[in-house]
Design a protein around this motif. Structure first.
Motif, PDB file in Angstrom:
ATOM      1  N   ASP A 109      92.548  60.609  -6.489  1.00  8.55           N
ATOM      2  CA  ASP A 109      92.978  61.654  -6.364  1.00  8.55           C
ATOM      3  C   ASP A 109      94.033  61.543  -5.170  1.00  8.55           C
ATOM      4  O   ASP A 109      95.250  61.942  -5.208  1.00  8.55           O
ATOM      5  N   ASP A 110      93.874  60.975  -3.885  1.00  4.70           N
ATOM      6  CA  ASP A 110      94.890  60.781  -2.948  1.00  4.70           C
ATOM      7  C   ASP A 110      95.976  59.962  -3.277  1.00  4.70           C
ATOM      8  O   ASP A 110      97.162  60.092  -2.929  1.00  4.70           O
ATOM      9  N   GLU A 111      96.076  58.898  -4.170  1.00  9.21           N
ATOM     10  CA  GLU A 111      96.930  57.939  -4.461  1.00  9.21           C
ATOM     11  C   GLU A 111      97.750  58.944  -5.421  1.00  9.21           C
ATOM     12  O   GLU A 111      99.234  58.748  -5.321  1.00  9.21           O
ATOM     13  N   ALA A 112      97.204  59.366  -6.281  1.00 13.17           N
ATOM     14  CA  ALA A 112      98.038  60.224  -7.233  1.00 13.17           C
ATOM     15  C   ALA A 112      98.910  61.627  -6.519  1.00 13.17           C
ATOM     16  O   ALA A 112     100.163  61.652  -6.931  1.00 13.17           O
ATOM     17  N   LEU A 113      98.426  62.192  -5.432  1.00 12.83           N
ATOM     18  CA  LEU A 113      98.775  63.049  -4.687  1.00 12.83           C
ATOM     19  C   LEU A 113     100.258  62.369  -3.833  1.00 12.83           C
ATOM     20  O   LEU A 113     101.245  63.003  -3.676  1.00 12.83           O
ATOM     21  N   ALA A 114     100.119  61.184  -3.432  1.00 11.37           N
ATOM     22  CA  ALA A 114     100.996  60.400  -2.614  1.00 11.37           C
ATOM     23  C   ALA A 114     101.902  59.938  -3.639  1.00 11.37           C
ATOM     24  O   ALA A 114     103.266  60.279  -3.211  1.00 11.37           O
ATOM     25  N   ARG A 115     101.907  59.720  -4.631  1.00 15.76           N
ATOM     26  CA  ARG A 115     102.906  59.310  -5.757  1.00 15.76           C
ATOM     27  C   ARG A 115     103.709  60.459  -5.844  1.00 15.76           C
ATOM     28  O   ARG A 115     104.957  60.559  -6.339  1.00 15.76           O
ATOM     29  N   GLY A 116     102.950  61.712  -6.244  1.00 12.10           N
ATOM     30  CA  GLY A 116     103.964  62.779  -6.553  1.00 12.10           C
ATOM     31  C   GLY A 116     104.726  63.404  -5.369  1.00 12.10           C
ATOM     32  O   GLY A 116     105.799  63.609  -5.688  1.00 12.10           O
ATOM     33  N   TYR A 171     114.040  45.547  -0.302  1.00 10.28           N
ATOM     34  CA  TYR A 171     113.090  46.163  -1.083  1.00 10.28           C
ATOM     35  C   TYR A 171     113.616  46.287  -2.605  1.00 10.28           C
ATOM     36  O   TYR A 171     114.669  46.635  -2.696  1.00 10.28           O
ATOM     37  N   LEU A 172     112.510  46.247  -3.377  1.00 15.96           N
ATOM     38  CA  LEU A 172     112.959  46.206  -4.615  1.00 15.96           C
ATOM     39  C   LEU A 172     112.094  47.157  -5.537  1.00 15.96           C
ATOM     40  O   LEU A 172     110.821  47.241  -5.167  1.00 15.96           O
ATOM     41  N   ALA A 173     112.534  47.857  -6.462  1.00 18.14           N
ATOM     42  CA  ALA A 173     111.809  48.965  -7.128  1.00 18.14           C
ATOM     43  C   ALA A 173     110.745  48.379  -7.985  1.00 18.14           C
ATOM     44  O   ALA A 173     110.936  47.184  -8.703  1.00 18.14           O
ATOM     45  N   THR A 174     109.501  48.616  -8.245  1.00 16.49           N
ATOM     46  CA  THR A 174     108.462  48.138  -8.910  1.00 16.49           C
ATOM     47  C   THR A 174     108.413  48.559 -10.373  1.00 16.49           C
ATOM     48  O   THR A 174     107.682  47.995 -11.119  1.00 16.49           O
ATOM     49  N   ARG A 175     109.096  49.462 -10.634  1.00 19.96           N
ATOM     50  CA  ARG A 175     109.231  50.179 -11.766  1.00 19.96           C
ATOM     51  C   ARG A 175     107.859  51.187 -12.183  1.00 19.96           C
ATOM     52  O   ARG A 175     107.783  51.784 -13.289  1.00 19.96           O
ATOM     53  N   LEU A 176     106.981  51.278 -11.312  1.00 20.10           N
ATOM     54  CA  LEU A 176     106.167  52.059 -11.508  1.00 20.10           C
ATOM     55  C   LEU A 176     106.643  53.678 -11.920  1.00 20.10           C
ATOM     56  O   LEU A 176     105.666  54.352 -12.346  1.00 20.10           O
ATOM     57  N   SER A 177     107.616  54.069 -11.108  1.00 19.79           N
ATOM     58  CA  SER A 177     107.999  55.381 -11.349  1.00 19.79           C
ATOM     59  C   SER A 177     108.109  55.683 -12.883  1.00 19.79           C
ATOM     60  O   SER A 177     108.271  56.868 -13.060  1.00 19.79           O
ATOM     61  N   TRP A 178     108.430  54.678 -13.724  1.00 22.62           N
ATOM     62  CA  TRP A 178     108.528  54.928 -15.194  1.00 22.62           C
ATOM     63  C   TRP A 178     107.540  55.487 -15.654  1.00 22.62           C
ATOM     64  O   TRP A 178     107.527  56.563 -16.739  1.00 22.62           O
ATOM     65  N   SER A 179     106.141  55.111 -15.294  1.00 25.18           N
ATOM     66  CA  SER A 179     105.040  55.541 -15.921  1.00 25.18           C
ATOM     67  C   SER A 179     104.328  56.327 -15.197  1.00 25.18           C
ATOM     68  O   SER A 179     103.007  56.933 -15.543  1.00 25.18           O
ATOM     69  N   THR A 180     104.751  57.303 -14.109  1.00 24.09           N
ATOM     70  CA  THR A 180     104.076  58.007 -13.160  1.00 24.09           C
ATOM     71  C   THR A 180     104.639  59.360 -13.628  1.00 24.09           C
ATOM     72  O   THR A 180     105.769  59.704 -13.572  1.00 24.09           O
ATOM     73  N   PRO A 181     103.838  60.400 -13.826  1.00 25.40           N
ATOM     74  CA  PRO A 181     104.166  61.863 -13.930  1.00 25.40           C
ATOM     75  C   PRO A 181     104.815  62.367 -12.839  1.00 25.40           C
ATOM     76  O   PRO A 181     104.506  62.224 -11.480  1.00 25.40           O
ATOM     77  N   MET A 182     105.959  62.981 -13.113  1.00 25.67           N
ATOM     78  CA  MET A 182     106.746  63.715 -12.149  1.00 25.67           C
ATOM     79  C   MET A 182     106.102  64.989 -11.777  1.00 25.67           C
ATOM     80  O   MET A 182     105.604  65.544 -12.506  1.00 25.67           O
ATOM     81  N   PRO A 183     106.310  65.488 -10.572  1.00 25.34           N
ATOM     82  CA  PRO A 183     105.809  66.638  -9.947  1.00 25.34           C
ATOM     83  C   PRO A 183     106.637  67.940 -10.722  1.00 25.34           C
ATOM     84  O   PRO A 183     107.648  67.596 -11.162  1.00 25.34           O
ATOM     85  N   PRO A 184     106.107  69.055 -10.672  1.00 26.74           N
ATOM     86  CA  PRO A 184     107.017  70.073 -11.582  1.00 26.74           C
ATOM     87  C   PRO A 184     108.140  70.537 -10.758  1.00 26.74           C
ATOM     88  O   PRO A 184     108.124  70.160  -9.549  1.00 26.74           O
ATOM     89  N   GLY A 185     109.192  70.956 -11.357  1.00 28.80           N
ATOM     90  CA  GLY A 185     110.419  71.328 -10.722  1.00 28.80           C
ATOM     91  C   GLY A 185     111.700  70.732 -11.208  1.00 28.80           C
ATOM     92  O   GLY A 185     111.428  70.157 -12.221  1.00 28.80           O
ATOM     93  N   THR A 186     112.717  70.877 -10.445  1.00 26.72           N
ATOM     94  CA  THR A 186     113.867  70.141 -10.975  1.00 26.72           C
ATOM     95  C   THR A 186     114.428  69.015 -10.253  1.00 26.72           C
ATOM     96  O   THR A 186     115.664  68.381 -10.243  1.00 26.72           O
ATOM     97  N   THR A 187     113.451  68.263  -9.591  1.00 23.64           N
ATOM     98  CA  THR A 187     113.751  67.147  -9.003  1.00 23.64           C
ATOM     99  C   THR A 187     114.677  66.124  -9.696  1.00 23.64           C
ATOM    100  O   THR A 187     115.644  65.658  -9.324  1.00 23.64           O
ATOM    101  N   LEU A 188     114.171  65.932 -10.988  1.00 21.99           N
ATOM    102  CA  LEU A 188     114.845  64.740 -11.803  1.00 21.99           C
ATOM    103  C   LEU A 188     116.570  65.328 -12.223  1.00 21.99           C
ATOM    104  O   LEU A 188     117.436  64.498 -12.176  1.00 21.99           O
TER     105      LEU A 188
END
Length: 168
Positions: free
Chosen positions: A7-14, A80-97
């Motif tokens: 849960d902590d990791e998911a919150l940090a990613r969000g 630093y290089l992107a890991t591409r993990l963001s591709w499969s991680t759910p986005m928090p609600p809102g208009t960030t994207l």
């Protein structure tokens, strides 16, 4: 959320993905490792602010430090290089994207932007099939190695209920 996430990791990613700027930093570091200095210069940030965003992304697993290198004046730099993990991680609600997308459009000439807007009426099965097919195509291309002679491009896709076409 990934099955192995706590849960902590998911919150940090969000939290890490809740900033349009951090989404843009991930895109900037997608094909080429970038130092904090390069990131700060690209986004007109002071280095401390940039470092905060970089560390937030790295701590959440979205950026990975690469081998150190020496800068133009001999200073130690960590790219630093992107890991591409963001591709499969759910986005928090809102208009960030959407906010990140609009910021990325700054400076893009109208003839460089290809857009499609389509209103359709589908039952649940057809909607699920359409979205699964689109996701499969995007996954296929996301998994491909970058073309050495390629030009970085971006795709933004949104699916939503069409409230305008509904009777109230």
């Amino acid at each position: 959320m990934h099955a192995e996430d706590t849960d902590d990791e998911a919150l940090a990613r969000g939290r890490a993905l809740s900033s349009p700027l951090r989404i843009r930093i991930l895109r900037y570091c997608l094909h080429e490792a970038r130092t904090n200095k390069e990131i700060a210069q690209r986004f007109d940030l002071n280095p401390a602010t940039s470092l905060h965003h970089v560390r937030t992304l790295a701590d959440a697993g979205f950026l990975a430090a690469q081998p150190e290198r020496r800068g133009t004046r001999g200073a130690r730099e960590v790219p630093y290089l992107a890991t591409r993990l963001s591709w499969s991680t759910p986005m928090p609600p809102g208009t960030t994207l959407i906010d990140a997308f609009l910021a990325d459009l700054e400076g893009v000439a109208p003839d460089q932007l290809q857009t499609v807007r389509l209103g359709i009426k589908l039952n649940t099965e057809h909607r699920r099939t359409l979205l699964a097919r689109i996701e499969a195509v995007l996954e296929e291309y996301a998994a491909m190695p970058a073309d050495a002679d390629g030009e970085p491009t971006s795709i933004f896709f949104a699916h939503h209920p069409d409230l305008t076409a509904r009777d109230r």
